[in-house]
Write an enzyme that holds these catalytic residues in place. Structure first.
Site, PDB file in Angstrom:
ATOM      1  N   ASP A  97       2.621   8.078  17.871  1.00  0.00           N
ATOM      2  CA  ASP A  97       3.475   6.890  17.812  1.00  0.00           C
ATOM      3  C   ASP A  97       4.372   6.759  19.039  1.00  0.00           C
ATOM      4  O   ASP A  97       4.474   7.687  19.853  1.00  0.00           O
ATOM      5  CB  ASP A  97       4.314   6.893  16.520  1.00  0.00           C
ATOM      6  CG  ASP A  97       4.919   8.268  16.200  1.00  0.00           C
ATOM      7  OD1 ASP A  97       4.979   9.127  17.100  1.00  0.00           O
ATOM      8  OD2 ASP A  97       5.350   8.465  15.053  1.00  0.00           O
ATOM      9  N   ASN A 144      10.618  12.104   3.447  1.00  0.00           N
ATOM     10  CA  ASN A 144      10.092  11.168   2.448  1.00  0.00           C
ATOM     11  C   ASN A 144       8.565  11.172   2.411  1.00  0.00           C
ATOM     12  O   ASN A 144       7.949  10.300   1.806  1.00  0.00           O
ATOM     13  CB  ASN A 144      10.604   9.747   2.741  1.00  0.00           C
ATOM     14  CG  ASN A 144      10.158   9.243   4.115  1.00  0.00           C
ATOM     15  OD1 ASN A 144       9.421   9.932   4.827  1.00  0.00           O
ATOM     16  ND2 ASN A 144      10.598   8.054   4.487  1.00  0.00           N
ATOM     17  N   HIS A 182       6.575  10.830   5.087  1.00  0.00           N
ATOM     18  CA  HIS A 182       5.893  10.010   6.105  1.00  0.00           C
ATOM     19  C   HIS A 182       5.128  10.884   7.088  1.00  0.00           C
ATOM     20  O   HIS A 182       5.449  12.051   7.298  1.00  0.00           O
ATOM     21  CB  HIS A 182       6.863   9.047   6.799  1.00  0.00           C
ATOM     22  CG  HIS A 182       7.789   9.655   7.804  1.00  0.00           C
ATOM     23  ND1 HIS A 182       8.967   9.057   8.177  1.00  0.00           N
ATOM     24  CD2 HIS A 182       7.730  10.804   8.533  1.00  0.00           C
ATOM     25  CE1 HIS A 182       9.568   9.796   9.089  1.00  0.00           C
ATOM     26  NE2 HIS A 182       8.840  10.870   9.316  1.00  0.00           N
ATOM     27  N   GLU A 239       5.482   4.948   6.801  1.00  0.00           N
ATOM     28  CA  GLU A 239       6.544   5.182   5.819  1.00  0.00           C
ATOM     29  C   GLU A 239       6.025   4.889   4.406  1.00  0.00           C
ATOM     30  O   GLU A 239       5.028   4.196   4.241  1.00  0.00           O
ATOM     31  CB  GLU A 239       7.738   4.270   6.123  1.00  0.00           C
ATOM     32  CG  GLU A 239       8.381   4.495   7.491  1.00  0.00           C
ATOM     33  CD  GLU A 239       9.117   5.829   7.595  1.00  0.00           C
ATOM     34  OE1 GLU A 239       9.322   6.499   6.571  1.00  0.00           O
ATOM     35  OE2 GLU A 239       9.469   6.218   8.727  1.00  0.00           O
TER      36      GLU A 239
HETATM   37  P1  PGA Z   1      11.050  16.351  12.389  1.00  0.00           P
HETATM   38  O1  PGA Z   1      10.272  15.009  12.065  1.00  0.00           O
HETATM   39  O2  PGA Z   1      10.022  17.281  12.954  1.00  0.00           O
HETATM   40  O3  PGA Z   1      12.066  15.939  13.408  1.00  0.00           O
HETATM   41  O4  PGA Z   1      11.618  16.839  11.102  1.00  0.00           O
HETATM   42  C1  PGA Z   1       9.063  15.107  11.415  1.00  0.00           C
HETATM   43  C2  PGA Z   1       8.643  13.726  11.036  1.00  0.00           C
HETATM   44  O5  PGA Z   1       9.530  12.926  10.663  1.00  0.00           O
HETATM   45  O6  PGA Z   1       7.450  13.438  11.092  1.00  0.00           O
END
Ligand code: PGA
Length: 247
Positions: free
Chosen positions: A67, A136, A138, A143
């Site tokens: 992304d 969550n 994702h 999302e």
């Molecule tokens: P993080 O993010 O590694 O900063 O916890 C992971 C994600 O949100 O995919």
């Protein structure tokens, strides 16, 4: 699905780097699907260390990232292109012209998405897709929602994400409000998936994703349908799965 339990973040990073290294060694022209976020930073650091020792060669590797923020150039320190350059690409012998992130500066979003799908296809697909997981559930910027979005698409960032990001920008106007992300079909088409997770804040999402119902409300739950998933998670992230006696 294989789950490797790591004792802490450092151990998780080294185990994940071992799996990435195996891919690079077994297939020197592999296409790596890469991810940003805080979780994989230690894994990238480990890969750079092994590269410096002469154990890894990235000269024929290609990569695609999950992304990118819409509207940010690769020079912007908050862009995912900048993250990849500073955490990995600037430190190894990868040919940057074969490393891809969605084009954040393409204003025509349909074109940006179609171009990115075409890049992935033209590379012959992804050999191993690295994924972090959101609290969550994702993956990428997919999302929780009513449907699984299939291919690369634009997402509106949630108000809380925009607020959280605003500390990195001079004014609210500069904070990205949207992002481009690979879709679930792009992710599921990877030959192999490597999911990394650390910390108790991920315990519920990890349990729901690996053992709960498959639902777009928990985007990572779709990974239960992939036939080659390796999870590397530390004990804090695995705590709920352990508590339920599943590991
Ligand atoms: P993080 O993010 O590694 O900063 O916890 C992971 C994600 O949100 O995919």
């Amino acid at each position: 699905m294989i789950i490797y339990a790591a004792k802490d973040y450092q151990d998780m990073s080294r185990k994940a780097a071992n799996i990435m290294s195996a891919q690079i060694i077994m297939k020197p022209d592999a296409v790596l699907g890469l991810a940003t976020g805080s979780t994989p930073v230690g894994m990238y650091r480990q890969l750079v260390e092994w590269y410096n020792k002469g154990d890894l060669d990235f000269s024929r590797i290609s990569s695609v990232n999950l992304d990118e923020y819409r509207g940010l150039s690769g020079d912007n320190e908050q862009s995912y292109r900048y993250f990849m350059n500073t955490n990995l690409f600037d430190h190894v012998n990868i040919d940057k012209s074969r490393t891809f992130v969605p084009n954040g500066l393409e204003e025509d979003s349909d074109k940006a998405c179609a171009d990115y799908n075409e890049i992935i296809r033209s590379m012959g697909g992804v050999d191993i897709q690295l994924l972090g997981i959101g609290g969550n559930g994702h993956i990428g910027f997919n999302e929780p929602g009513d449907v699984f979005e299939k291919e690369t698409h634009v997402v509106d960032l949630t108000e809380s994400t925009i607020q959280a990001n605003s500390r990195f920008f001079e004014s609210m106007d500069e904070v990205p409000k949207q992002a481009y992300t690979m879709g679930i079909k792009n992710i599921m088409a990877a030959r192999k998936i490597l999911l990394v997770a650390t910390g108790a804040a991920k315990a519920q999402a990890l349990y729901d994703s690996l053992y709960g119902p498959i639902t777009p409300n928990v985007p990572a739950s779709i990974l239960q349908l992939h036939n080659d998933v390796t999870v590397v998670a530390d004990e804090d992230a695995l705590s709920l799965i352990r508590e339920k006696g599943l590991l």
